[in-house]
Structures are given as C-alpha cells and as structure tokens.
Design a protein around this motif. Structure first.
Motif, PDB file in Angstrom:
ATOM      1  N   MET A 317     -20.979 -65.305 -11.590  1.00 25.91           N
ATOM      2  CA  MET A 317     -21.585 -65.294 -12.918  1.00 25.91           C
ATOM      3  C   MET A 317     -20.710 -64.512 -13.908  1.00 25.91           C
ATOM      4  O   MET A 317     -20.551 -64.923 -15.074  1.00 25.91           O
ATOM      5  CB  MET A 317     -22.977 -64.675 -12.841  1.00 25.91           C
ATOM      6  N   ILE A 318     -20.147 -63.403 -13.458  1.00 22.58           N
ATOM      7  CA  ILE A 318     -19.273 -62.642 -14.344  1.00 22.58           C
ATOM      8  C   ILE A 318     -18.049 -63.472 -14.713  1.00 22.58           C
ATOM      9  O   ILE A 318     -17.599 -63.483 -15.874  1.00 22.58           O
ATOM     10  CB  ILE A 318     -18.858 -61.320 -13.672  1.00 22.58           C
ATOM     11  N   HIS A 319     -17.497 -64.190 -13.750  1.00 23.35           N
ATOM     12  CA  HIS A 319     -16.361 -65.053 -14.041  1.00 23.35           C
ATOM     13  C   HIS A 319     -16.724 -66.141 -15.049  1.00 23.35           C
ATOM     14  O   HIS A 319     -15.929 -66.448 -15.955  1.00 23.35           O
ATOM     15  CB  HIS A 319     -15.857 -65.682 -12.737  1.00 23.35           C
ATOM     16  N   THR A 345     -16.447 -50.124 -15.871  1.00 19.84           N
ATOM     17  CA  THR A 345     -17.517 -49.490 -15.090  1.00 19.84           C
ATOM     18  C   THR A 345     -17.639 -50.130 -13.720  1.00 19.84           C
ATOM     19  O   THR A 345     -17.868 -49.448 -12.717  1.00 19.84           O
ATOM     20  CB  THR A 345     -18.843 -49.602 -15.852  1.00 19.84           C
ATOM     21  N   LEU A 346     -17.465 -51.444 -13.667  1.00 20.91           N
ATOM     22  CA  LEU A 346     -17.538 -52.152 -12.384  1.00 20.91           C
ATOM     23  C   LEU A 346     -16.424 -51.700 -11.444  1.00 20.91           C
ATOM     24  O   LEU A 346     -16.623 -51.608 -10.232  1.00 20.91           O
ATOM     25  CB  LEU A 346     -17.442 -53.661 -12.634  1.00 20.91           C
ATOM     26  N   CYS A 347     -15.259 -51.390 -11.991  1.00 21.14           N
ATOM     27  CA  CYS A 347     -14.144 -50.937 -11.152  1.00 21.14           C
ATOM     28  C   CYS A 347     -14.375 -49.533 -10.605  1.00 21.14           C
ATOM     29  O   CYS A 347     -13.877 -49.194  -9.532  1.00 21.14           O
ATOM     30  CB  CYS A 347     -12.837 -50.962 -11.946  1.00 21.14           C
ATOM     31  N   PRO A 353     -18.448 -53.614  -3.359  1.00 23.00           N
ATOM     32  CA  PRO A 353     -17.422 -54.041  -2.389  1.00 23.00           C
ATOM     33  C   PRO A 353     -16.040 -54.066  -3.040  1.00 23.00           C
ATOM     34  O   PRO A 353     -15.901 -54.254  -4.256  1.00 23.00           O
ATOM     35  CB  PRO A 353     -17.879 -55.444  -1.973  1.00 23.00           C
ATOM     36  N   LEU A 354     -15.014 -53.869  -2.200  1.00 22.98           N
ATOM     37  CA  LEU A 354     -13.647 -53.818  -2.704  1.00 22.98           C
ATOM     38  C   LEU A 354     -13.226 -55.111  -3.407  1.00 22.98           C
ATOM     39  O   LEU A 354     -12.575 -55.038  -4.463  1.00 22.98           O
ATOM     40  CB  LEU A 354     -12.690 -53.513  -1.545  1.00 22.98           C
ATOM     41  N   PRO A 355     -13.568 -56.321  -2.921  1.00 23.05           N
ATOM     42  CA  PRO A 355     -13.155 -57.529  -3.664  1.00 23.05           C
ATOM     43  C   PRO A 355     -13.708 -57.572  -5.082  1.00 23.05           C
ATOM     44  O   PRO A 355     -13.013 -58.010  -6.004  1.00 23.05           O
ATOM     45  CB  PRO A 355     -13.705 -58.677  -2.799  1.00 23.05           C
ATOM     46  N   ILE A 356     -14.944 -57.119  -5.292  1.00 20.78           N
ATOM     47  CA  ILE A 356     -15.517 -57.147  -6.637  1.00 20.78           C
ATOM     48  C   ILE A 356     -14.786 -56.152  -7.531  1.00 20.78           C
ATOM     49  O   ILE A 356     -14.499 -56.435  -8.719  1.00 20.78           O
ATOM     50  CB  ILE A 356     -17.025 -56.855  -6.567  1.00 20.78           C
ATOM     51  N   ARG A 357     -14.435 -54.981  -7.009  1.00 22.86           N
ATOM     52  CA  ARG A 357     -13.706 -54.000  -7.817  1.00 22.86           C
ATOM     53  C   ARG A 357     -12.301 -54.508  -8.163  1.00 22.86           C
ATOM     54  O   ARG A 357     -11.809 -54.307  -9.280  1.00 22.86           O
ATOM     55  CB  ARG A 357     -13.625 -52.682  -7.062  1.00 22.86           C
ATOM     56  N   LEU A 358     -11.664 -55.176  -7.220  1.00 24.57           N
ATOM     57  CA  LEU A 358     -10.355 -55.754  -7.518  1.00 24.57           C
ATOM     58  C   LEU A 358     -10.466 -56.875  -8.541  1.00 24.57           C
ATOM     59  O   LEU A 358      -9.616 -57.007  -9.437  1.00 24.57           O
ATOM     60  CB  LEU A 358      -9.720 -56.277  -6.225  1.00 24.57           C
ATOM     61  N   LEU A 359     -11.516 -57.692  -8.414  1.00 21.56           N
ATOM     62  CA  LEU A 359     -11.717 -58.757  -9.398  1.00 21.56           C
ATOM     63  C   LEU A 359     -11.946 -58.177 -10.786  1.00 21.56           C
ATOM     64  O   LEU A 359     -11.488 -58.738 -11.794  1.00 21.56           O
ATOM     65  CB  LEU A 359     -12.910 -59.629  -8.979  1.00 21.56           C
ATOM     66  N   GLY A 360     -12.657 -57.047 -10.852  1.00 21.97           N
ATOM     67  CA  GLY A 360     -12.871 -56.417 -12.144  1.00 21.97           C
ATOM     68  C   GLY A 360     -11.568 -56.035 -12.821  1.00 21.97           C
ATOM     69  O   GLY A 360     -11.392 -56.232 -14.031  1.00 21.97           O
ATOM     70  N   LEU A 361     -10.622 -55.496 -12.051  1.00 25.29           N
ATOM     71  CA  LEU A 361      -9.328 -55.141 -12.631  1.00 25.29           C
ATOM     72  C   LEU A 361      -8.524 -56.380 -13.017  1.00 25.29           C
ATOM     73  O   LEU A 361      -7.854 -56.402 -14.058  1.00 25.29           O
ATOM     74  CB  LEU A 361      -8.538 -54.293 -11.629  1.00 25.29           C
ATOM     75  N   LEU A 393      -5.833 -48.386  -1.104  1.00 19.74           N
ATOM     76  CA  LEU A 393      -4.497 -48.499  -1.686  1.00 19.74           C
ATOM     77  C   LEU A 393      -4.361 -49.728  -2.568  1.00 19.74           C
ATOM     78  O   LEU A 393      -3.669 -49.695  -3.596  1.00 19.74           O
ATOM     79  CB  LEU A 393      -3.453 -48.535  -0.559  1.00 19.74           C
ATOM     80  N   ALA A 394      -5.007 -50.829  -2.198  1.00 17.98           N
ATOM     81  CA  ALA A 394      -4.934 -52.021  -3.039  1.00 17.98           C
ATOM     82  C   ALA A 394      -5.557 -51.763  -4.398  1.00 17.98           C
ATOM     83  O   ALA A 394      -5.027 -52.190  -5.440  1.00 17.98           O
ATOM     84  CB  ALA A 394      -5.643 -53.185  -2.335  1.00 17.98           C
ATOM     85  N   LEU A 395      -6.679 -51.042  -4.415  1.00 20.73           N
ATOM     86  CA  LEU A 395      -7.327 -50.720  -5.689  1.00 20.73           C
ATOM     87  C   LEU A 395      -6.476 -49.740  -6.486  1.00 20.73           C
ATOM     88  O   LEU A 395      -6.377 -49.851  -7.719  1.00 20.73           O
ATOM     89  CB  LEU A 395      -8.722 -50.138  -5.412  1.00 20.73           C
ATOM     90  N   GLN A 396      -5.853 -48.787  -5.806  1.00 24.42           N
ATOM     91  CA  GLN A 396      -4.990 -47.851  -6.520  1.00 24.42           C
ATOM     92  C   GLN A 396      -3.810 -48.575  -7.169  1.00 24.42           C
ATOM     93  O   GLN A 396      -3.450 -48.295  -8.319  1.00 24.42           O
ATOM     94  CB  GLN A 396      -4.486 -46.784  -5.548  1.00 24.42           C
TER      95      GLN A 396
END
Length: 1219
Positions: A317-319, A345-347, A353-361, A393-396
């Motif tokens: 939905m965000i996409h 804020t989502l990040c 979950p990590l995939p959602i935080r990565l998608l946010g970035l 590390l991926a998020l960093q």
C-alpha cells in the motif's frame, strides 16, 4: 472406440506415465499422439474429472492447461473447444454434492477452459465455441449477490478479464452491464467485478477512444441498449491477425460525452477503493495511471482517498501511494515533506522487519530523484538517519548512502551545521583516527558521525563486511555530488573538489593509509573504481595528487614502505603528477635497504628490487624523460653499483642506458611493446607455414595424445568431495581471517616500534609455570625462551589453571610455533606426483584422419617428440598459486607395433646423449634384442638405448615425472585443471587443456612438524604427547576457553584457537584385515599402539617404524569421568560389538559385556588401539583412536576442522574395502 486406443480406457498409472512422457520430450509426446489422438485424450480427461473418486483431478487440470496446443491443433480446435465448453456448462450447472462436484472443481474448470481458449487462439480457430464460452461466463456473473457461489463468480470475472486483456475491447459492448453488476454486487466478489470493469475501461481508453473531438456524444457506452446474450465476437477482432488484435481495434473520437462517461465510471471506482485488497489496489492503480494519461484526467481525484493509506504498515500500500504521488506531483503538491517524514519514521522503527525498513530508505532515495525538486526534501531528516549501534549492516549501508545524498546537497548549498551536537561527539571518526581536528561544515559532520558506527573497520581485516561498507560509503560521498547523468560533470567536479567535504575525505584517506597498512588494498580499489569511470576520473586524479603531496612526505623509507608500492605505481602511471617526490622516496628506501642487508642476496631482496624497478619502468612509460631524469639517474646509478642482487643490477643498468641513449617517445614505444614485440620478432625468423592440424585439430585434441595422470591412484576414487570440492570453502572462524583474501606480503616483514634491545627482550620470553599457596598453577611470561617472535603482544596478567591444562598448553604452544603462518607468507605445501606422457602413435592417427596427404612423423626415422613443454595449473578450491612446470623435451611412448627406428650412434635424429642418466647404452650383441621392422642386417651392430633393467624395447617408458606443488588454505579435496603449451617438431606452438588431476583427502595427510632441536630418539614420545594434548583439546568446542596459539612468523597477526569436533565410525572387518589396511595406508602416522595382542601383531609385521607401546593395559570404559582410560580420555560409547556372522562359534564369549555407567569393563573382545596423528595443512589436525576387536573396529575421530569429517568418513569406508 476405435479412435480411443482400441477401446482401452486410461487408468491412473497410464495417466501418470502420460504426464511424465509429455514433460520429458517431444518425441514421447508424438508417440502418445500417434496411438491416442488429442481429442481422445481430452475426452477421457473430461470423463475422469467428473468421476467421484478419481485421485488425479488436479494434475489433469494442469496437464490440459500446459498441453492445450499439443492436444488441439488447428484442425481439432473447433471440436476440442466445443467439447471443453460443453463440459464446462455441465459442471457449472451441476448441483454441488461435495464429492464429485465441488465449488473448487468449478473454479478449476473455468480457469482450465479459459487458459486453453487463449492458448489455442480460439477467437480465430474456433470462433463459435469461443462465443459460447464468453456467453457462459457473462451469464454466470450476471447472478449478482448470490452468496453461495460468490467465489466461483469471482473466478468467472477473472477469466473474463483474462480474455479481455488477451483480446482488447472484446467486451466493450458489455461495459454497461458490467458497470451495473459492480453497483449491485455486495459480496466479497465485488473486487473481481471492479477489476474487470477497470480492465475494460483501460482497453477502451488506450486502444479505442484515441481521437479528440469537442462535440458532445449522442450515445453513452455505459447505457444498456443491447442484451447481454447472445454474445458475438466483434468483427474487427474476428478479422484481425493472431496476437495482433490491439492494432485492429478501430479508433473512435473521444467526445465530451465519452469523457464524462469515463469520469463517471472512474469516480465510482475511486469511491470504493477501501473494498480492494492491497494487491487489488496495486492492479487498479497500475491501470488507472494509463487511463488518466490517455484521457488527461487530473490526479486530484485520488488525493482524498489515497492520503490516508500512507500511514499503514503494508509495504504494498505504501508503494502504491508513492507511485501515485510521483505520477501526480502537481496534484499532491505540499505533501512531500509529510511523506518524507513518514518514510524516515518507518526507517527508524526498530520493531519493523528489516525488509520494510530497507524499502523505506529506497523509497526515500527514489522519491528524491523522481520529484526533481530544486531543494532537497530529505535534508531536514538527516539527523534522524544516522545509523544506530544495533542496526543491521545492510540498513547501516543504506542509511549512509542516504546521508551521502544529504551531504552532497548541503555541500552545494553551503548550509550551516546541525544543532544539538557537542564538541566531543562531533569528533566521531576523526577521534578514532587521531586526526586532532574536528569538522567544521555540516556535510563533513554528516560523514564524520556516519562513519563512527563503522569504526571497527580500523582493526578488522580488509575482507570484513564493515570495511567494505566503510569504503562503499566513502565512494558514495565522493560520487553523490557528481552524478553520472549530470549536465556538466567537469564543472560539478571542480566545485566539489574545492568543498570542505572533499578535503575531509582526503584527510581521512591519508590518515588511513598512514596508520592502517592493511587498508591500502581497499584504498587502491576505491581509486581504481574512480579512475575507471569516465565521469569520476578527475576525482581519482585529485586523490592521487593528494597522496603524492600529503602522504609521500610522511612516509619513512623503512620496511613498511613496500606496502605502499601498489599506490606508488598508480602515482607513477599518472602523467599529470611530477615523479620527483616519488623517486626521491624510492632512492632513500634503496639506500637504507642496501645498508641494512649487506651480504643478503635472498629472494626477498630480489623481489623488492624488482618492485622498485617496475615503478621506474612506469615512470619511463608515462612521463617525459626530462621530468624525472635527475631522480631516475640517481636511483638507477645507485642500484647499478651497490644493489646486492645481480639480476636487479643488470635490469637497472639496462634502464639507465636506455634513459640516456634513447629519446623519450621511442623509449616509451619500446617499453610498451614489451614481450609481444619480442615474440613477433622471433616468429618472423621462421617462415614455416602452419598446417591445418597445428592450428585447429591438434589444439582441440591435445588430451588424445598428451596424458597427465597420477602415479598413484586415490583410495577414494569416485568421491562426492571431488565433485563438491567447494562446499566448505568459506571463511574460517575461531580467530582466523577470511581465507579468500591474503594479507599483503609486505606486511610480513619485521615491524616493531621498540628499540633493538627491547626486541631482544621480547625474543627471550617464554611461559613460566609456578605454584601458589593453594596448589594452583600460575602461567605467566618469562624471559628464558629464545623462540618467542619479535613484535608479538605479551600478556602480563597471570592466569590460573590446573597442572594438566598447563601441560597441555605447553605442548600445544611448542607445536603451533613450528607451523608457519600462511597469512603472512607461504604455508605448508603438499606434493602430488603425476606422470606426463606423449603418445606419438595417437598423434599420427589424428594427422592421418585430418590430412591423408600429410607426411607422418615416423618418416624421419626417429621417434616423435615435443619440446619446451610448459604446464600451468589452476584450481577453484582454496589453494594458493600453483607453480608451473617446465619440461625441456618429451619423447613419445613406444607404439604397440613399432614402425620407428630406435635412435643410436649412427642415427642422425638421435636426441639422447651419453650424459642421460636414465638410459644404459649397450651393443645389440650384448642385449640380444631384435627389432622386427628393421630392413637390413647392418643395423644389428648399431648401439641401442634401453632403460636399465628393461627386458625388451616395449618396456621403454619415455614419461616425465611431474611434481605438482599445492599450498592448501583449507584441507578440502579439489580438482586441479592443467593447461599445456609446447612446440611440436615443425616449430609450431600448440596449447590445450589436459585432464584434471584429482586431489584427495589422503594427499593432504602430512606428518606433524617437529622442532628442529628435537633428537631422533625423542620423536616418538613427543608425537605421542602431542597426540594426547590434541585429543584432549579437540574434545569439544571451546574446551580450552579462549586460549589462542601464535604461529611461526605470525608477528602482529592474532593467534589461532582450537574448535574441536568429534565423531565415531564403526568398521566391520576382521582384525588382521584392519591391521593390514592401517599399516599400508596410515603407517607413517601411527604414533602409538596399545594392547598386548595388537602390539604383538604389529611387531611381527614389522611395517610400523618406531611407534610408542604404552605399558598400561588396554581396557574399555563406558564413559564419564570415572570411566576414563589411563591416558585421560573418555572411553568408547556404549555399543555392543556383535559378531555379524551367525555361523561363528562362541559368539557370546566374544561380545563385550557392558556394565553400569562408571564401572570398568574388561577387554575380552578388544585387541588394542591404534593412535593415529595426522597434520592437515595449513594448521589443522586429524586424530584417530582405532579400538580394534576381533570382528569390528571402533574409530574415534577428533579434529579441529569439522568440514573434514565427511571426507574422513568416506576415507575410512574405502580403507576397509581396500583390503
């Protein structure tokens, strides 16, 4: 029934075979269709589907969907489609009984028939059945609000949508009816109705209503003027070409009335978006964007409905919301900052979950690029995007990439710094690198604070993920301000290089190169990445100039300088940087090295001299002679006069004479020409025309007549480990660095900040064991041992341990100090003996097959040979570089029926002289040998050449023994690929690939390295003590705690730890068979033998040399602390050693009677134990304790490298079978 395979009906097994054959190949497909026509198979499938207890209904549906075209050709399509549609009607109208007819069966039937209709292009090949199918589907969906079959009606809508997308504007006359159905439907099937209406409107807007008109339309396409049934295919679709229906749709004018109707339908759909699921929403928005683009609709229709979906936690939905915002930027003007704040804020929400935080970035970066605003929208969120300590590390990495975009914007706008940062926290990575200054501008502060979370790269190895991310971040900060698609990259680079951010990056890289030598390869990789890019090439040159101006003056000409040689080569290759400072540094280094290494002509000095000369060659090739003439003359003159190595002196003299005698441009041409020019010059001296065989057939068929085989076959021949030889090729844990990356060799040299006296003190330190008041032992450093290495950190904190552990540690430390540390140099090497042979008879056969008119090699009267053979080896396993092997010449093997003359004294083609040690020259009358193919009796008096000890000429073996030297990085079997280059008798160069050489686990078996000062008489006792210490240390992971053991020449490298693993293997076989196998294959590695019976057998055999025979009686112990043997090891597991053969007498007396836990058991069935100690390069061990009984042997395996257990298990299986 004649058409149906002579009246036979297909059973369940027949259907399974049919499914398998149709998937296998087209030939089996045609074989089935020859005996069973496609219509017959379809008819039987439809009959089987409606049976009550037929188990293959689902596979039958899949079979018909996948093979519709194969079963129904163009000729059978009308009849087959009619059969399918009739069956569909029967199933749809049949009452649901839950057994033979279910709602799921109806849905599968709908999908199957629709799929086959689209696959066979039924709209052209079977128009009448296609119209009947469409009419059936339309009639079925007209029953709105019928809750019982709502899922079936939804599936019917999906089928109609598939037909509409395959044949555009098929249902344009039915759009009014579908719109009415959407308004009246109130069940869960309403989403399918709305998506069907959206698909029809999409095709009408994109393919039909393409003309523009200002006139008001008289007719409304949403009005219901025609009945829903009967349905007929539009004439333009029936007359169109297959798969090209969209081009045949007639264009209509888009009048104001039509636009009004479109807006009416779209407004209705937008009002009910809440009824759609996330995937339904995604499908609707994808088609709505095309409709809005075709009709010029405004995006403000979506703003009231879509804005609320931004705060959900569903990524789909965000996409969807972000896609709408980027497509209708004007309609959503003013919500960019709200959207960015929501994504930031989502990040930061760690519970996501990590995939959602990565998608946010990713969305944050994509939104910045898609909107293309004048000011950055993510700049305000930069303080909240700093990586946190526990972020993955991926998020960093992605956060730091986002911060790089912010820093680039701030650097270009010359923004001020952030609030809320204290002076101490603003030091960041500057404090870690001891830079002594703090960043002043905001962009540099962002880089400084961003790299602080990755500060561990300053002490981790270069292959670590943190180090890679750190340099990825530096590359992002360097390239963010100069994008690849920029309008004027040169102007952007000129502005960026003057910014404080670029100066900060330069300062960080210079400090890294000065303080952390292991990061120099990473810095080189960053430079190469910039220099290889056309856009960022200028940035790489600026960094090289920075290293030349700021780094070189701070470098000392000591033993650490070779670590910078690759960087100096990059500086020398750049023609815009003057080489004076570089040559001055090299001159000082050579002078100091010659003064320190007087009398040393070793390999290391030769290597350093060649590296310096290589840099001088780069200067000559890329710079004008006048720029570096003075520095080059001084350096080369000094090397010509005083350098110890003769080869380096000659090379320096050659470069000096070329520099003085040859002008600049011709000199650069000569140096660039290199070996290629020499090869061409040599080739021009020979005017021999290469034959067709030498160019093509010979090179392709080299393995046919040149054989490279092992001298000894492997015990494990068809091993799975030789196929999956890279299964365990990963980094090694336990304190060892990643095996795939070698630390630069230059760091191996003695590096110490201490004075010479302090180094001598460190050299004489060793372990000293004392006893405190309570009887515990204290192990600390003393200064009595002369083998302690220079520069190794010492531990001054006393450690408390018992006497047994202290003894084990002492033995292990002494052993590991003899193992070379391959991380700093060359590790332990193994040798595989191979045989290289040349089959001249096979070569002649190939020549005869290739060209019947060509002259064979035997017409010259001598055996054929190959010359200047060079064998090169490569393997994908974790092994070091394999040196090549050179063979001057190689004679052919004798043929089965010799047609060649044996070369002798009178033979003009003889290539074997008296100096050859492998041959014995004798007269024919002494050897009394006859050659049947000799034509005259005069040749009988000629001298002949025979191998010593041979009986006739057929026993002559003209093969060469090849020693393949391997340097394992892990004890894992592998395959070594061999490549050969040689010259044939015509002077042509031939090359090809030979058969691979298998390297098994037994090739890796080596004896442990012994101390040099250990007497020969003490070696058996030392090996047995080492076995006991290793067996105890490998009893389990972490048995010795965090104890590490430094290796030989490890210097500043950390020590290695022991992570033990153990396993048990039961071998079935008689005792004499096991003993013979051990003596044959494991004899050199047996360090001790216990048990009176087994000791007697070993002494009688006389194969084992100097093993230790412990005097303690051999006993079995079930386990536990009370059940340990006299050597301090746990006893065997509680297994009943049964006699596997029932016809053996006295079975009960030969079995081991086990008692309760903790009690000792006598060894009635036990003969004794073999203790086997094997060293596995580069630093691992394999320990085998083989408890031999009359009819079986229990092998206890312990090792400090667990991946080898699978290979050892396979080796032990083959060990029993070998006898």
């Amino acid at each position: 029934m004649a058409e149906r395979g002579s009246g036979k009906l297909l059973g369940v097994s027949d259907w399974e075979q049919l499914f398998q054959d149709f998937r296998a190949s087209l030939d089996l497909q045609q074989k089935w269709l020859a005996s069973w026509p496609g219509l017959t198979i379809v008819d039987q499938a439809l009959q089987s589907i409606t049976k009550r207890e037929f188990p293959l209904k689902a596979p039958l549906f899949n079979f018909l969907e996948e093979n519709g075209c194969a079963l129904l050709g163009d000729d059978d399509a009308p009849a087959g489609m009619a059969m399918l549609v009739d069956s569909l009607k029967v199933v749809l109208h049949a009452p649901v009984d839950g057994v033979a007819i279910t709602y799921g069966l109806k849905e599968q039937m709908l999908v199957m028939v629709t799929t086959v209709a689209i696959d066979v292009d039924a709209i052209h090949t079977a128009t009448a059945p296609f119209e009947a199918l469409t009419e059936t589907l339309l009639g079925f969906i007209s029953r709105t609000n019928y809750a019982v079959d709502r899922h079936v009606r939804a599936t019917a809508c999906e089928c109609l949508k598939a037909l509409e997308m395959a044949h555009p504007c098929l249902l344009n006359l039915c759009v009014g009816h579908v719109f009415s159905f959407c308004q009246s439907e109130r069940t869960h099937a309403s989403q399918a109705y709305k998506l069907l209406l959206t698909a029809i409107l999409h095709n009408m807007a994109c393919h039909m209503y393409t003309g523009k008109s200002r006139q008001a339309g008289a007719n409304s396409f949403l009005s219901i003027t025609l009945p829903l049934v009967p349905f007929s295919v539009p004439s333009y679709l029936a007359a169109s070409n297959a798969r090209q229906e969209a081009a045949a749709v007639p264009a209509r004018e888009l009048s104001a009335g039509s636009v009004k109707e479109f807006k009416r339908a779209v407004a209705y759909l937008l009002q009910h978006l809440d009824l759609l699921t996330e995937f339904g929403m995604l499908e609707f928005v994808t088609r709505f964007l095309n409709i809005a683009k075709a009709l010029d609709l405004h995006g403000s229709l979506l703003r009231p409905t879509v804005s609320s979906h931004l705060y959900v936690y569903n990524p789909v939905m965000i996409h969807v919301v972000l896609v709408i915002i980027t497509q209708f930027a004007k309609a959503f003007e003013g919500v960019e900052h709200v959207t960015v704040k929501r994504l930031a804020t989502l990040c930061r929400e760690s519970q996501q979950p990590l995939p959602i935080r990565l998608l946010g970035l990713h969305w944050l970066l994509g939104l910045e690029k898609q909107l293309k605003l004048e000011t950055s929208i993510i700049e305000s969120q930069a303080p909240g995007l700093y990586p946190r300590m526990y972020d993955p590390l991926a998020l960093q990495a992605l956060k730091l990439e986002t911060l790089a975009q912010c820093a680039a914007q701030l650097a270009s706008l010359e923004a001020t710094g952030f609030d809320g940062h204290s002076s101490q926290s603003s030091m960041g990575i500057f404090k870690v690198l001891n830079m002594g200054v703090a960043p002043a501008d905001t962009a540099s502060q962002i880089l400084n604070q961003g790299l602080l979370c990755l500060s561990s790269f300053t002490w981790l190895p270069p292959s670590s993920t943190e180090t890679r991310i750190a340099f990825f971040v530096l590359h992002s900060f360097l390239t963010a301000a100069v994008p690849h698609k920029g309008s004027s990259p040169d102007a952007d680079i000129g502005t960026f290089t003057k910014s404080p951010l670029f100066c900060t990056i330069q300062l960080i890289l210079v400090k890294m190169a000065l303080k952390i030598l292991t990061l120099i390869p990473c810095i080189l990789k960053l430079l190469d990445q910039l220099l290889a890019c056309e856009t960022h090439h200028s940035l790489g040159e600026h960094l090289l100039r920075t290293f030349n101006d700021d780094l070189l003056p701070q470098l000392a000409p000591n033993r650490n300088l070779p670590a910078y040689f690759p960087l100096l080569e990059r500086i020398a290759e750049n023609k815009n940087i003057p080489p004076a400072r570089l040559l001055e540094l090299l001159t000082l280094y050579i002078r100091k090295r010659v003064e320190e290494e007087k009398g040393d002509r070793g390999l290391r000095l030769w290597q350093r001299g060649n590296q310096v000369l290589g840099i001088c060659c780069k200067v000559l090739m890329h710079h004008q002679s006048s720029r570096g003439f003075h520095g080059l003359v001084q350096l080369l003159t000094f090397m010509c006069r005083f350098f110890p190595d003769l080869d380096c002196r000659d090379t320096a003299r050659l470069y000096l004479r070329m520099l003085i005698s040859i002008p600049g441009e011709p000199l650069r041409k000569i140096l660039r020409h290199g070996d290629k020019g020499i090869e061409e010059a040599n080739a021009s001296q020979y005017n021999t025309v290469s034959s067709h065989l030498s160019k093509q057939a010979t090179q392709l068929e080299v393995p046919e007549y040149v054989k490279l085989t092992r001298e000894s076959t492997l015990l494990v021949r068809h091993s799975w480990s030789l196929v999956l030889y890279n299964t365990f090729q990963t980094g090694v844990s336990g304190g060892y660095t990643d095996l795939s990356v070698r630390v630069p060799e230059v760091i191996v040299e003695e590096v110490s900040d201490q004075p010479k006296d302090a180094n001598d003190e460190v050299k004489n330190r060793s372990l000293q064991v004392t006893t405190n008041e309570k009887g515990a032992l204290i192990v600390q450093e003393s200064e009595t041992k002369a083998k302690e290495k220079k520069g190794r950190p010492t531990d001054t904190v006393p450690r408390v341990m018992d006497a047994k552990t202290a003894t084990i540690l002492g033995v292990l430390r002494q052993h590991f100090e003899e193992i070379p540390d391959y991380r700093n140099g060359f590790g332990v090497k193994i040798t595989v003996r191979c045989k290289l042979s040349f089959l001249g008879e096979a070569l002649q056969r190939l020549q005869a097959e290739s060209d019947s008119s060509s002259n064979s090699a035997n017409e010259s009267g001598s055996w054929p040979a190959i010359y200047a053979v060079v064998l090169s080896f490569i393997t994908t396993g974790l092994y070091g570089p394999i040196p090549s092997v050179h063979v001057p010449f190689l004679l052919s093997e004798p043929p089965q029926k010799s047609s060649w003359r044996t070369p002798g004294i009178d033979s003009p083609t003889s290539v074997i002289t008296d100096a050859d040690q492998q041959f014995n020259r004798g007269k024919y009358k002494d050897k009394k040998k006859a050659f049947p193919d000799q034509d005259s009796d005069d040749d009988r008096d000629h001298e002949i050449l025979l191998l010593e000890g041979s009986k006739d000429d057929s026993s002559i073996v003209n093969s060469e023994t090849i020693l393949v030297e391997l340097e394992p990085k892990q004890p894992v079997p592998t395959l070594v690929d061999a490549h050969i280059v040689f010259s044939n008798e015509d002077g042509h160069t031939v090359q090809g690939q030979l058969d691979s050489i298998p390297v098994g686990i037994e090739d890796l078996f080596q004896k442990p390295l012994l101390p040099q000062d250990l007497p020969l008489s003490d070696q058996p006792e030392y090996l047995f003590s080492l076995f006991k210490a290793l067996f105890e240390a490998c009893s389990g992971p972490g048995h010795l705690g965090g104890e590490t053991f430094p290796l030989k020449n490890s210097e500043s490298q950390p020590g290695v730890s022991i992570e033990g693993s153990e396993s048990v293997k039961l071998l079935e076989g008689q005792a004499d068979r096991i003993v013979g196998a051990v003596e044959q294959w494991l004899g050199p590695f047996v360090v001790a033998v216990s048990g009176s019976s087994l000791t007697g057998m070993v002494k009688d055999g006389g194969v084992l040399k100097h093993p230790v025979f412990p005097e303690e009686e051999f006993t079995f112990h079930p386990g536990g602390e009370s059940g340990r043997s006299s050597y301090g090891w746990p006893g065997p597991v509680q297994l009943r050693l049964e006699d596997s053969m029932s016809n053996r007498g006295e079975q009960s007396s030969s079995n081991v009677n086990l008692r309760a836990m903790g009690t000792e058991v006598s060894s009635k069935g036990g003969l004794g134990c073999f203790f086997v100690l094997i060293f596995l390069p580069p630093r691992y061990h394999l320990l085998l304790r083989m408890e031999v009984s009359d009819w079986s042997t229990l092998v206890r395996i312990r090792t400090d490298h667990w991946p080898c257990l699978a290979h050892v298990d396979e080796f032990l299986e083959a060990l029993v079978m070998s006898r």
